[in-house]
Motif scaffolding. Sequence first.
Motif, short mmCIF file in Angstrom:
data_model
loop_
_atom_site.label_atom_id
_atom_site.label_comp_id
_atom_site.label_asym_id
_atom_site.label_seq_id
_atom_site.Cartn_x
_atom_site.Cartn_y
_atom_site.Cartn_z
N ASN A 17 34.20 9.80 31.10
CA ASN A 17 34.76 11.15 30.94
C ASN A 17 34.26 11.87 29.69
OD1 ASN A 17 36.84 10.99 33.23
ND2 ASN A 17 37.45 9.26 31.96
N ALA A 18 33.25 11.31 29.01
CA ALA A 18 32.82 11.89 27.74
C ALA A 18 32.28 13.31 27.89
CB ALA A 18 31.75 11.01 27.09
N ARG A 19 31.75 13.63 29.06
CA ARG A 19 31.22 14.98 29.26
C ARG A 19 32.33 16.03 29.32
NH1 ARG A 19 27.39 12.50 32.92
NH2 ARG A 19 25.24 12.80 32.24
N MET A 20 33.53 15.61 29.74
CA MET A 20 34.64 16.55 29.85
C MET A 20 35.37 16.61 28.51
SD MET A 20 35.73 18.66 32.03
CE MET A 20 37.13 19.68 32.46
N ARG A 65 28.92 3.08 22.05
CA ARG A 65 27.50 3.28 21.73
C ARG A 65 27.09 4.71 22.07
NH1 ARG A 65 24.53 -0.58 25.13
NH2 ARG A 65 25.48 -2.08 23.72
N ASP A 66 26.51 5.38 21.10
CA ASP A 66 25.91 6.70 21.33
C ASP A 66 26.85 7.62 22.11
OD1 ASP A 66 23.98 8.55 20.90
OD2 ASP A 66 22.41 7.54 22.04
N PRO A 67 28.04 7.92 21.54
CA PRO A 67 28.98 8.80 22.25
C PRO A 67 28.40 10.19 22.46
CG PRO A 67 29.66 8.50 19.97
CD PRO A 67 28.53 7.54 20.20
N HIS A 68 28.76 10.79 23.59
CA HIS A 68 28.20 12.10 23.95
C HIS A 68 28.58 13.18 22.96
CE1 HIS A 68 26.44 15.05 26.59
NE2 HIS A 68 27.57 15.72 26.68
N SER A 69 29.77 13.06 22.36
CA SER A 69 30.20 14.01 21.34
C SER A 69 31.18 13.33 20.39
CB SER A 69 30.84 15.25 21.97
OG SER A 69 32.16 14.96 22.41
#
Length: 265
Positions: A69-72, A102-106
């Motif tokens: 759900n990182a994109r939302m 690791r490398d979270p989208h935001s």
Amino acid sequence: MIKVDGVPVEIGRYPDGTLRLEAGAGPGGATVEWLYERDEEMALYFIARHLRGQCGAGRMTLRMPYIPNARMDRVKEAREVFTLKHFCEFVNLMGFDEVIVRDPHSDISLSMLDNAVVEPVGDTVRGLVDSLLDPRRDIVFYPDEGSLRRYSAMVDFPYAYGVKDRDWNTGRISGLKVRGTLPPAPFNALIVDDISSYGGTFLLSARKLKDLGAGKVYLYVTHCEDSILKGELIGSDLIDRIYTTKSIFTGDHPLIEVIGGAPDG
């Protein structure tokens, strides 16, 4: 896939469809690893509560390389469900002492997760750069300004980056401008970013780089969704090799190589 101290948990089901799970841990603590494949949140919750209560596990760590759900990470309208916020609230209910991602989208996801720790990917990216590129004639390419900000500080190497031409009425990307100094053709390029779905951004980037004189074009994404196998990129002959870490890719394709290992890969 969910593992407890390295042992995969078999997710079974009773005839009525409810989950059937078995997992164990000692009082010294437990490490739960979740390599996201589908909606397994309830299984994760049941296992975490079981380990803490029934098994008496002390310190508990969750290794979750990819944050679902990182994109939302924001909503614009009242009708939109802020899934990332509610997902992080759900993980926090389990009371992990450490949540390794690791490398979270935001950074928004990090602000919402309790006890979040970010695994570095710099060594992985630098290792690829060293093995694939020559600093006298090649470049790293960041497909947008977001990836430029995220990775350029990790990698001391000549680079260029893309600025997308977007139709703000439809949201579609219509073109790409390249900023930075390109070496004389032919040069090789490694595209670097955090996540790929169908690969449309990277198809656009690779096509533009080829037009500007690139020879070999490689792609690194920390998180590669299986949907890339359904996109145009995989059959375009524009990318010589795709590299990703073991986080969400479960498919198999000769063009894609899973690299790196704990704690950096």
